[in-house]
Design a protein around this motif. Structure first.
Motif, PDB file in Angstrom:
ATOM      1  N   ASP A 287      17.605  23.745   8.913  1.00  0.00           N
ATOM      2  CA  ASP A 287      16.645  24.316   7.975  1.00  0.00           C
ATOM      3  C   ASP A 287      15.343  23.520   8.106  1.00  0.00           C
ATOM      4  N   TYR A 288      14.255  24.192   8.481  1.00  0.00           N
ATOM      5  CA  TYR A 288      12.992  23.505   8.745  1.00  0.00           C
ATOM      6  C   TYR A 288      12.044  23.479   7.543  1.00  0.00           C
ATOM      7  N   LEU A 289      12.523  23.821   6.357  1.00  0.00           N
ATOM      8  CA  LEU A 289      11.640  23.831   5.200  1.00  0.00           C
ATOM      9  C   LEU A 289      10.966  22.482   5.004  1.00  0.00           C
ATOM     10  N   PHE A 290      11.730  21.408   5.156  1.00  0.00           N
ATOM     11  CA  PHE A 290      11.186  20.063   4.916  1.00  0.00           C
ATOM     12  C   PHE A 290      11.198  19.197   6.175  1.00  0.00           C
ATOM     13  N   ASP A 291      11.283  19.814   7.346  1.00  0.00           N
ATOM     14  CA  ASP A 291      11.379  18.987   8.539  1.00  0.00           C
ATOM     15  C   ASP A 291      10.135  18.115   8.687  1.00  0.00           C
TER      16      ASP A 291
ATOM     17  N   GLY B   5      15.971  11.628  13.742  1.00  0.00           N
ATOM     18  CA  GLY B   5      15.516  12.042  12.423  1.00  0.00           C
ATOM     19  C   GLY B   5      14.937  13.435  12.397  1.00  0.00           C
ATOM     20  N   THR B   6      14.684  14.035  13.577  1.00  0.00           N
ATOM     21  CA  THR B   6      14.174  15.397  13.616  1.00  0.00           C
ATOM     22  C   THR B   6      15.327  16.374  13.552  1.00  0.00           C
ATOM     23  N   ALA B   7      14.997  17.652  13.306  1.00  0.00           N
ATOM     24  CA  ALA B   7      16.042  18.675  13.260  1.00  0.00           C
ATOM     25  C   ALA B   7      16.733  18.802  14.598  1.00  0.00           C
ATOM     26  N   GLU B   8      16.002  18.601  15.701  1.00  0.00           N
ATOM     27  CA  GLU B   8      16.607  18.670  17.030  1.00  0.00           C
ATOM     28  C   GLU B   8      17.690  17.610  17.184  1.00  0.00           C
ATOM     29  N   ALA B   9      17.396  16.403  16.726  1.00  0.00           N
ATOM     30  CA  ALA B   9      18.360  15.330  16.886  1.00  0.00           C
ATOM     31  C   ALA B   9      19.575  15.513  15.994  1.00  0.00           C
ATOM     32  N   ARG B  10      19.446  16.318  14.956  1.00  0.00           N
ATOM     33  CA  ARG B  10      20.557  16.526  14.033  1.00  0.00           C
ATOM     34  C   ARG B  10      21.443  17.690  14.433  1.00  0.00           C
ATOM     35  N   ARG B  11      21.191  18.284  15.585  1.00  0.00           N
ATOM     36  CA  ARG B  11      21.961  19.435  16.033  1.00  0.00           C
ATOM     37  C   ARG B  11      23.455  19.126  16.017  1.00  0.00           C
TER      38      ARG B  11
ATOM     39  N   HIS C 263      10.565  26.121  15.884  1.00  0.00           N
ATOM     40  CA  HIS C 263      10.999  24.845  15.299  1.00  0.00           C
ATOM     41  C   HIS C 263       9.807  24.017  14.806  1.00  0.00           C
ATOM     42  N   PRO C 264       9.094  24.482  13.776  1.00  0.00           N
ATOM     43  CA  PRO C 264       7.832  23.862  13.353  1.00  0.00           C
ATOM     44  C   PRO C 264       8.049  22.480  12.764  1.00  0.00           C
ATOM     45  N   GLY C 265       7.305  21.514  13.237  1.00  0.00           N
ATOM     46  CA  GLY C 265       7.461  20.154  12.767  1.00  0.00           C
ATOM     47  C   GLY C 265       8.207  19.274  13.732  1.00  0.00           C
ATOM     48  N   ARG C 266       8.919  19.887  14.706  1.00  0.00           N
ATOM     49  CA  ARG C 266       9.672  19.071  15.654  1.00  0.00           C
ATOM     50  C   ARG C 266       8.744  18.301  16.586  1.00  0.00           C
ATOM     51  N   GLU C 267       7.724  18.974  17.095  1.00  0.00           N
ATOM     52  CA  GLU C 267       6.724  18.298  17.923  1.00  0.00           C
ATOM     53  C   GLU C 267       5.633  17.733  17.014  1.00  0.00           C
ATOM     54  N   LEU C 268       5.111  16.578  17.369  1.00  0.00           N
ATOM     55  CA  LEU C 268       4.337  15.767  16.424  1.00  0.00           C
ATOM     56  C   LEU C 268       3.053  16.423  15.947  1.00  0.00           C
ATOM     57  N   VAL C 269       2.334  17.118  16.821  1.00  0.00           N
ATOM     58  CA  VAL C 269       1.019  17.647  16.462  1.00  0.00           C
ATOM     59  C   VAL C 269       1.135  19.006  15.776  1.00  0.00           C
ATOM     60  N   ARG C 270       2.256  19.627  15.854  1.00  0.00           N
ATOM     61  CA  ARG C 270       2.631  20.913  15.264  1.00  0.00           C
ATOM     62  C   ARG C 270       1.469  21.902  15.184  1.00  0.00           C
TER      63      ARG C 270
ATOM     64  N   HIS D 271       6.031  24.589  20.477  1.00  0.00           N
ATOM     65  CA  HIS D 271       6.505  25.693  21.304  1.00  0.00           C
ATOM     66  C   HIS D 271       6.248  27.013  20.573  1.00  0.00           C
ATOM     67  N   VAL D 272       5.907  28.038  21.338  1.00  0.00           N
ATOM     68  CA  VAL D 272       5.601  29.356  20.780  1.00  0.00           C
ATOM     69  C   VAL D 272       6.352  30.411  21.584  1.00  0.00           C
ATOM     70  N   ASN D 273       7.146  31.237  20.917  1.00  0.00           N
ATOM     71  CA  ASN D 273       7.776  32.364  21.587  1.00  0.00           C
ATOM     72  C   ASN D 273       6.823  33.551  21.595  1.00  0.00           C
ATOM     73  N   VAL D 274       6.822  34.282  22.713  1.00  0.00           N
ATOM     74  CA  VAL D 274       5.976  35.458  22.878  1.00  0.00           C
ATOM     75  C   VAL D 274       6.854  36.598  23.380  1.00  0.00           C
TER      76      VAL D 274
END
Length: 413
Positions: free
Chosen positions: A226-230, A37-43, A194-201, A158-161
């Motif tokens: 599209d992560y608008l409503f993830d 149900g996450t965006a990752e799983a819908r790849r 990918h905001p919202g994919r990990e539970l605690v975001r 996850h955070v990119n730097v």
């Protein structure tokens, strides 16, 4: 605190792909991160991909790089999130920058994972290696190659730097506050992935004032999603809404998050358009700090927009806000019907006070009455009304159609 890399004193055996190792070791951590149900799983896979060694660009030529409404900058197409065998990708890092340049990208980054609990990510030697590869590939004025890393926590996110002399991992930065302190001290810039994919975001985007300026971005497109409503179906609020309402001033990016060997090529994965004065590391970083960039998931798209004459990423005065939007993808899209949705703060999902019908290859102009009492930010979303959003939000929401692009926000005073 000074920036430093953390070398655990040993190299990694890549005889078995580390991506497979991450999937098979460490309990259910990555399975949790990619729950159904996450965006990752819908790849989804896209057609027309090619390997790095035989790649030929198969994307549309796209629009011209000069804006129809502003002067002094040029559009560059970027992918700021990619992986190799140095973490959980499948590809040789020596091929990545060349593949992305062959695919028509102007700016590219390798951002392998740092430590994910007991699973090893980048070592110090590998960090030095990707720096050498980026320096060899960098071609100031033509092609910008960037070394970065992805700080990875299976629950927080996850955070990119980018643009730092060293890296940090969960051993040195175990939570969000420590990570923000490290980024601020390092002199680099960073973004929410990918905001919202990990539970605690990200501690539900808890605001950190000292980190507001270097936290320049949030991924709104990752791979084909599209992560608008993830997370909406699981009771979470819109990540975009939560992030900006919390006080962050992030621009919006699209990334491929490539884990294979066809960096830059698959059509339909996220990309970022950046408006730069010249295509160099210094000017790419300056444009990112100014939030003068947009997210898309189609190649060759040009999107520029002003609000009362101020470009995306800037601050303008509330009231009757006059928008101008330059939207083009070259001859292939001339006359293609599109919509521009004006996104404003809402309690759990963005409100949409205006939807404008337009078409590719033209400049759209419209006025939106806005007050600071309604919230301090505004974002423009470009959509294709003929296709559905695979991750819809509230029933009947105007953004339940297929997202093409997002501007970075403006902030109202």
């Amino acid at each position: 605190m000074t920036a430093q890399h953390i070398d655990h004193g040993h190299s990694h055996d890549h005889g078995v792909g580390r991506r497979s190792l991450l999937a098979g070791v460490g309990g259910g951590l990555l399975m949790l991160a990619a729950a159904p149900g996450t965006a990752e799983a819908r790849r989804t896979l896209t057609a027309g991909t090619a390997t790095a060694g035989t790649a030929t660009a198969d994307t549309a030529a796209g629009a011209a790089r000069q804006s129809a409404i502003t002067q002094g900058t040029t559009l560059v197409h970027a992918d700021l999130h990619n992986h190799t065998l140095m973490s959980d990708g499948d590809g040789d890092p020596a091929l990545a920058f060349g593949s992305m340049r062959a695919a028509g990208l102007d700016v590219a980054a390798i951002t392998d994972h740092t430590t994910l609990f007991a699973i090893e990510g980048l070592s110090g030697r590998e960090w030095d290696r990707v720096g050498a590869l980026a320096d060899a590939a960098d071609d100031p004025g033509t092609y910008t190659a960037i070394r970065g890393f992805e700080w990875s926590h299976p629950l927080l996110g996850h955070v990119n730097v980018w643009f730092t002399p060293g890296f940090t991992d969960l051993g040195g930065s175990s939570g969000m506050s420590r990570l923000y302190s490290w980024i601020t001290a390092s002199g680099g810039i960073a973004g929410f992935n990918h905001p919202g994919r990990e539970l605690v975001r990200f501690d539900d985007f808890r605001f950190n004032a000292a980190a507001r300026d270097p936290m320049v971005s949030m991924e709104i497109f990752n791979r084909g999603d599209d992560y608008l409503f993830d997370g909406w179906g699981n009771g979470q609020s819109s990540p975009l809404n939560r992030c900006l309402n919390a006080g962050w001033r992030t621009g919006l990016t699209g990334v491929s998050d490539e884990h294979g060997t066809d960096w830059g090529f698959p059509e339909g994965k996220g990309r970022t358009g950046i408006w730069v004065t010249e295509n160099t590391r210094a000017q790419v970083q300056a444009a990112m700090r100014s939030r003068c960039f947009f997210a898309t998931r189609v190649s060759g798209l040009r999107l520029d927009a002003t609000a009362n004459g101020v470009r995306m990423g800037g601050t303008t005065t509330a009231g009757d806000v006059r928008f101008r939007v330059d939207l083009d993808r070259g001859p292939e899209w001339v006359g293609k019907p599109l919509r521009i949705q004006v996104l404003r703060p809402g309690s759990r999902a963005p409100s949409v006070p205006l939807v404008v019908d337009t078409e590719a290859g033209r400049v759209a102009e419209f006025t939106v009455p806005s007050t600071v009492d309604d919230g301090p930010w505004v974002v423009l979303r470009v959509s294709d009304p003929t296709q559905a959003n695979a991750s819809p939000g509230p029933a009947g929401h105007p953004c339940n159609d297929w997202g093409v692009a997002y501007t970075s926000p403006w902030w109202l005073t």
